[in-house]
Design a protein around this motif. Structure first.
Motif, PDB file in Angstrom:
ATOM      1  N   ASN A 108       0.860  -1.176   0.000  1.00  0.00           N
ATOM      2  CA  ASN A 108       0.000   0.000   0.000  1.00  0.00           C
ATOM      3  C   ASN A 108       0.902   1.233   0.000  1.00  0.00           C
ATOM      4  N   LEU A 109       0.282   2.406   0.019  1.00  0.00           N
ATOM      5  CA  LEU A 109       1.046   3.653   0.005  1.00  0.00           C
ATOM      6  C   LEU A 109       0.933   4.400   1.332  1.00  0.00           C
ATOM      7  N   LYS A 110       0.753   3.651   2.409  1.00  0.00           N
ATOM      8  CA  LYS A 110       0.722   4.272   3.728  1.00  0.00           C
ATOM      9  C   LYS A 110       2.121   4.754   4.083  1.00  0.00           C
ATOM     10  N   LEU A 111       2.158   5.765   4.943  1.00  0.00           N
ATOM     11  CA  LEU A 111       3.433   6.383   5.289  1.00  0.00           C
ATOM     12  C   LEU A 111       4.416   5.373   5.862  1.00  0.00           C
ATOM     13  N   LYS A 112       3.961   4.522   6.766  1.00  0.00           N
ATOM     14  CA  LYS A 112       4.865   3.540   7.380  1.00  0.00           C
ATOM     15  C   LYS A 112       5.413   2.561   6.340  1.00  0.00           C
ATOM     16  N   THR A 113       4.589   2.220   5.342  1.00  0.00           N
ATOM     17  CA  THR A 113       5.040   1.314   4.281  1.00  0.00           C
ATOM     18  C   THR A 113       6.135   1.969   3.447  1.00  0.00           C
ATOM     19  N   ILE A 114       5.940   3.235   3.101  1.00  0.00           N
ATOM     20  CA  ILE A 114       6.939   3.962   2.328  1.00  0.00           C
ATOM     21  C   ILE A 114       8.219   4.131   3.144  1.00  0.00           C
ATOM     22  N   ALA A 137       9.399   2.171   5.438  1.00  0.00           N
ATOM     23  CA  ALA A 137      10.119   0.896   5.455  1.00  0.00           C
ATOM     24  C   ALA A 137      10.834   0.664   4.125  1.00  0.00           C
ATOM     25  N   PHE A 138      10.197   1.060   3.026  1.00  0.00           N
ATOM     26  CA  PHE A 138      10.779   0.854   1.697  1.00  0.00           C
ATOM     27  C   PHE A 138      12.051   1.682   1.506  1.00  0.00           C
ATOM     28  N   VAL A 139      12.064   2.891   2.075  1.00  0.00           N
ATOM     29  CA  VAL A 139      13.241   3.761   1.930  1.00  0.00           C
ATOM     30  C   VAL A 139      14.181   3.637   3.127  1.00  0.00           C
ATOM     31  N   HIS A 140      13.901   2.646   4.005  1.00  0.00           N
ATOM     32  CA  HIS A 140      14.772   2.316   5.145  1.00  0.00           C
ATOM     33  C   HIS A 140      14.855   3.436   6.185  1.00  0.00           C
ATOM     34  N   PHE A 141      13.711   4.033   6.485  1.00  0.00           N
ATOM     35  CA  PHE A 141      13.671   5.013   7.566  1.00  0.00           C
ATOM     36  C   PHE A 141      13.009   4.367   8.777  1.00  0.00           C
ATOM     37  N   THR A 142      13.716   4.351   9.917  1.00  0.00           N
ATOM     38  CA  THR A 142      13.202   3.737  11.143  1.00  0.00           C
ATOM     39  C   THR A 142      12.756   4.822  12.108  1.00  0.00           C
ATOM     40  N   ARG A 143      11.505   4.750  12.501  1.00  0.00           N
ATOM     41  CA  ARG A 143      10.946   5.748  13.419  1.00  0.00           C
ATOM     42  C   ARG A 143      11.194   5.347  14.871  1.00  0.00           C
ATOM     43  N   LEU A 144      11.312   6.357  15.745  1.00  0.00           N
ATOM     44  CA  LEU A 144      11.436   6.108  17.174  1.00  0.00           C
ATOM     45  C   LEU A 144      10.071   5.976  17.825  1.00  0.00           C
ATOM     46  N   ASP A 145       9.062   6.669  17.274  1.00  0.00           N
ATOM     47  CA  ASP A 145       7.714   6.532  17.857  1.00  0.00           C
ATOM     48  C   ASP A 145       7.026   5.313  17.262  1.00  0.00           C
ATOM     49  N   GLU A 191       9.355  13.022  14.017  1.00  0.00           N
ATOM     50  CA  GLU A 191       9.732  11.943  13.101  1.00  0.00           C
ATOM     51  C   GLU A 191       9.157  12.170  11.707  1.00  0.00           C
ATOM     52  N   ASP A 192       7.953  12.747  11.629  1.00  0.00           N
ATOM     53  CA  ASP A 192       7.367  13.073  10.327  1.00  0.00           C
ATOM     54  C   ASP A 192       8.270  14.031   9.558  1.00  0.00           C
ATOM     55  N   ILE A 193       8.771  15.047  10.265  1.00  0.00           N
ATOM     56  CA  ILE A 193       9.604  16.051   9.609  1.00  0.00           C
ATOM     57  C   ILE A 193      10.964  15.466   9.232  1.00  0.00           C
ATOM     58  N   LYS A 194      11.571  14.723  10.165  1.00  0.00           N
ATOM     59  CA  LYS A 194      12.869  14.102   9.871  1.00  0.00           C
ATOM     60  C   LYS A 194      12.750  13.093   8.737  1.00  0.00           C
ATOM     61  N   GLY A 195      11.668  12.328   8.761  1.00  0.00           N
ATOM     62  CA  GLY A 195      11.493  11.277   7.751  1.00  0.00           C
ATOM     63  C   GLY A 195      11.102  11.790   6.390  1.00  0.00           C
TER      64      GLY A 195
END
Length: 330
Positions: free
Chosen positions: A33-39, A41-49, A117-121
């Motif tokens: 899907n095109l959910k933010l968390k899916t994207i 993961a695809f670009v290898h960004f790991t969130r702290l929250d 995390e939204d801004i950093k990611g």
């Protein structure tokens, strides 16, 4: 700003919706899907929250309620503490499990962390647009030499086993995740099961990794046919299994020739051939009259030739837009 007669500082800001830009190409990428968390993961960004935007709505509601609750606590405590000779602790403070009952500051920190995390990611997430750029660089328009980027062909070689031709290009950006698009010629012959054994194992493969693009084009070794459109001017020779023009056929006995039909009006050629989705190199050969894939002699492909670039562009476009293409990630 209008109420206070101030200049609106946001009027010159242009909104850019990554989701809308990506949505037309969602089937071209290995994403569920095109959910933010899916994207992310695809670009290898790991969130702290650990919370989604939807979950933050409830956390924010809890935060607002908690702020009011704590203010009420303080108000009642102040009233109880007016009796200094016999101070009383408000029953609102009796929390049996504080870990399950976070304070307003703890809830606020969860909300702020999510937005941080939204801004950093966002910078990392925007890398997904490189794939959009890739798809838009190989379109039908670019088949007419209107390239969005000038992709320099680095190598144009055969594999060691002579089973395919390898093309390697440099990309003007670095992709976060390697992706492979694979398209077998067998998948294009669903209604021609008798031809599958001819193209068994022949597969287009397009791979992108870092700032490289690698295209594998399968080689066909064997016999193919050149079909003539003006079949009414030809005769089919039964024993020889090919067609000749009627001006020559008149010298062949009638029992060995018949009027050619579209499916029997052909000559044959043996050699090494490359598949071409559109007729760029002539003569264009096919397995049978109903075959949707054309082929051309492999010797026509020359590195540095303009027609070669057009051909490679058409193959990449064909792979990326075909419904039978499969997606993989490394």
């Amino acid at each position: 700003c209008q109420q206070h007669n101030l200049v609106n500082p946001f009027e010159q800001i242009e909104s850019y919706d990554i989701y809308r830009k990506l949505n037309p190409y969602k089937k071209k990428l290995p994403l569920t899907n095109l959910k933010l968390k899916t994207i992310e993961a695809f670009v290898h960004f790991t969130r702290l929250d650990l919370f989604s935007g939807e979950e933050l709505i409830q956390i924010y509601a809890n935060y607002l309620g908690k702020v009011q609750y704590e203010r009420l606590q303080e108000k009642i405590q102040r009233q109880l503490n007016t009796n200094k000779t016999n101070p009383v602790v408000s029953p609102l403070f009796n929390q049996t499990n504080k870990s399950q009952n976070p304070t307003s500051n703890e809830l606020l920190n969860q909300i702020l962390l999510h937005n941080l995390e939204d801004i950093k990611g966002l910078i990392k997430v925007s890398d997904i647009l490189f794939y959009v750029d890739l798809f838009e660089s190989f379109t039908e328009d670019s088949l007419q030499n209107t390239y969005k980027h000038e992709f320099k062909i680095i190598t144009l070689t055969k594999t060691i086993d002579q089973s395919s031709v390898l093309v390697e290009m440099s990309l003007p950006y670095t992709l976060p995740t390697s992706v492979i698009w694979s398209l077998s010629l067998e998948s294009l012959l669903k209604n021609e099961t008798d031809l599958i054994h001819f193209v068994s194992g022949l597969t287009f493969k397009l791979e992108v990794f870092l700032n490289r693009l690698r295209l594998t084009i399968p080689l066909f070794h064997g016999e193919l046919k050149v079909f003539y459109e003006n079949y009414r001017d030809y005769y089919y020779l039964i024993k020889e299994d090919y067609a000749i023009h009627q001006s020559i056929a008149q010298y062949v006995d009638k029992e060995y020739r018949v009027k050619a039909k579209p499916a029997t009006c052909y000559s044959k050629k043996t050699g090494n051939f490359l598949p071409q989705p559109v007729e760029m190199f002539l003569p264009a050969l096919k397995l049978t009259y109903s075959d949707k894939m054309y082929y051309f002699e492999e010797s026509n492909l020359v590195n540095g030739n303009v027609r070669t670039k057009e051909y490679i562009n058409s193959v990449i476009h064909f792979i990326l837009t075909n419904k039978n293409t499969e997606l993989f990630t490394n």
